[in-house]
Design an enzyme around this catalytic site. Structure first.
Site, mmCIF file in Angstrom:
data_model
loop_
_atom_site.group_PDB
_atom_site.id
_atom_site.type_symbol
_atom_site.label_atom_id
_atom_site.label_comp_id
_atom_site.label_asym_id
_atom_site.label_seq_id
_atom_site.Cartn_x
_atom_site.Cartn_y
_atom_site.Cartn_z
ATOM 1 N N GLY A 1 28.629 22.710 -20.305
ATOM 2 C CA GLY A 1 28.201 23.070 -21.646
ATOM 3 C C GLY A 1 27.325 24.303 -21.686
ATOM 4 O O GLY A 1 26.492 24.467 -22.576
ATOM 5 N N ARG B 1 36.479 14.956 -22.666
ATOM 6 C CA ARG B 1 36.078 14.324 -23.931
ATOM 7 C C ARG B 1 36.641 15.137 -25.082
ATOM 8 O O ARG B 1 37.286 16.166 -24.874
ATOM 9 C CB ARG B 1 34.549 14.298 -24.040
ATOM 10 C CG ARG B 1 33.922 15.684 -23.857
ATOM 11 C CD ARG B 1 32.459 15.742 -24.202
ATOM 12 N NE ARG B 1 31.828 16.966 -23.776
ATOM 13 C CZ ARG B 1 31.931 18.129 -24.384
ATOM 14 N NH1 ARG B 1 32.672 18.245 -25.477
ATOM 15 N NH2 ARG B 1 31.308 19.208 -23.931
#
Length: 451
Positions: A163, A291
């Site tokens: 991220g 995800r």
């Protein structure tokens, strides 16, 4: 699947609840004390308070979330993104309790969560990668020689990072040893692992990614997205398909992403992320996210496929039911992240009560928000309020629509990034696709914000 527990909050919790309800699934949502009156809590069929406001005591409390799932009689858990969504240990606990985990296997989460192992898996699958180390650095490695073989500038990356976090740039050999030490200490503190690895740094790179789906036997991609407009390695706006890519680069990204999913027997939704160098027309693997992505709505906009519905179907044991040839792409979509932050004050968070909320509409407009007027924006969590998505037949029309839509948005009571987004989408560099991942920092006084 009869009863789904949503282990998240905000806009993604609302997003999941909506599709689950369309599928006739009863929804339980877990909330912290701060979120008892949230929009997600209002929409859910059942609400369970699992702890105080701090995420570490609520949304990240694995035992509390699992207890809520068991006691509520939920037969499935959807983790959304963030929090426990890429926590293999939690996924194993859910599965061990006899509850369906809406996501890939714990083994896939572990593999792709270790960025150095993920890089090796990509190499094994024939996915293009940047020059870098094979696996994490070892204590006895000659890091000076290894770095010299890769070339400068390079980045030190935390193996357990992701991220945009856990990355340190090394511009020259003089900075190498000290930067590695700092990176290892930061990685240990943030990710409970000091493992790091080297990778070549691409100046003025674009960030592109491919959405994939698998059922363990069949695998498809749902196209690509561009996420190059970033601030401090955090995405600000995204678009699909990625503009300005040569056909051979786009096809290489899509095909190799499916190859990686196939090699790892991937199940569910995943995103394979790449860096693209426009000067050399080379593309290279960064990581794979196991995800749902924040930016999934733009893929839905150009394919007409509900990604959450697909997640729930596949988690229930259904097969994909379609081939790559069945996936059709139409038009262009843009997504704008509306955060409760003050761009004029170094993007400081802006908690408070939303006193008034007027969101845009019209043709080709979708709004995914986790808040309504009167809701409080708590200081304990990510500042994302929601997303505005626009679709149009062409990129130029989508940009024009975005300018109109962002101008209509009215959010009072907290400061937001809507004004910054209006500025960015109107820039010639954005329209001409000459921006890159460090663009915002490279433009002095953009919107009055120091670069």
């Amino acid at each position: 699947m009869k009863k789904l527990l949503v282990a998240n909050r905000g806009e993604i919790a609302v997003r999941i609840i909506r599709t689950a309800h369309e599928m006739g699934i009863v929804v339980v949502v877990v909330v912290s004390e701060a979120d008892k009156t949230s929009y997600a809590a209002e929409l859910a069929d059942e609400v369970i308070v699992i702890g105080p406001a701090p995420a570490s005591l609520s949304y990240l409390n694995q035992d509390a979330v699992l207890k809520a799932a068991i006691e509520s009689g939920a037969d499935a858990v959807h983790p959304g993104y963030g929090f426990l969504s890429e926590n293999a240990a939690f996924a194993r606990k859910v599965i061990a309790a006899g509850i369906t985990w809406v996501g890939p296997s714990p083994e896939s989460i572990e593999l792709m969560g270790d960025k150095s192992r993920a890089r090796q898996a990509a190499i094994d699958a024939g996915v293009p990668t940047l020059r870098g180390t094979e696996g994490a650095l070892r204590d006895d490695d000659d890091i000076v020689s290894i770095a010299a073989g890769i070339g400068y500038p390079l980045v030190v990356k935390a193996s357990a990072g992701g991220g945009g976090r856990g990355i340190r740039l090394v511009a020259s050999p003089a900075d190498l040893v000290s930067t590695v030490g700092i990176a290892q200490a930061e990685a240990l503190a943030a990710f409970n692992s000091s493992d790091v690895y080297f990778e070549l740094f691409v100046t003025k790179a674009r960030h592109v990614e491919v959405q994939i789906f698998g059922d363990g036997e069949s695998y498809v991609h749902l196209g690509d997205r561009d996420c190059s407009m970033q601030r401090r390695q955090q995405k600000v706006l995204e678009e699909a398909p990625a503009p300005g890519l040569p056909d051979h680069v786009r096809q290489l990204m899509r095909d190799s992403s499916v190859d990686l999913a196939r090699q790892t027997s991937y199940v569910g939704a995943g995103t394979v992320e790449f860096l693209y160098d426009p000067e050399t027309e080379e593309v290279a693997f960064i990581e794979m996210n196991t995800r749902l992505q924040v930016e999934h709505p733009i893929t839905e906009a150009i394919t007409g496929i509900d990604l959450v519905r697909e997640q729930l179907r596949i988690a229930s044991g259904e097969k994909l039911g379609y081939s790559q040839e069945d996936v059709a792409f139409a038009g262009h979509a843009l997504e704008f992240r509306i955060n409760a932050e003050d761009p004029s004050n170094n993007f400081m968070p802006s908690p408070g009560v939303i006193s008034s909320l007027h969101l845009p509409g019209g043709p080709g407009v979708r709004v995914d928000f986790g808040f309504i007027a009167g809701n409080a924006v708590a200081p304990f969590y990510d500042s994302l309020l929601g997303k505005i998505i626009v679709w149009a037949p062409t990129r130029d029309l989508a940009i024009s629509r975005a300018e109109r839509v962002l101008g209509e948005a009215r959010i009072e009571g907290v400061k937001t990034t809507a004004g910054l987004l209006r500025t960015l989408v109107a820039l010639d560099d954005f329209r001409q696709v000459t921006h890159h991942t460090a663009y915002i920092e490279s433009v002095p006084d953009l919107l009055g914000v120091p670069a």
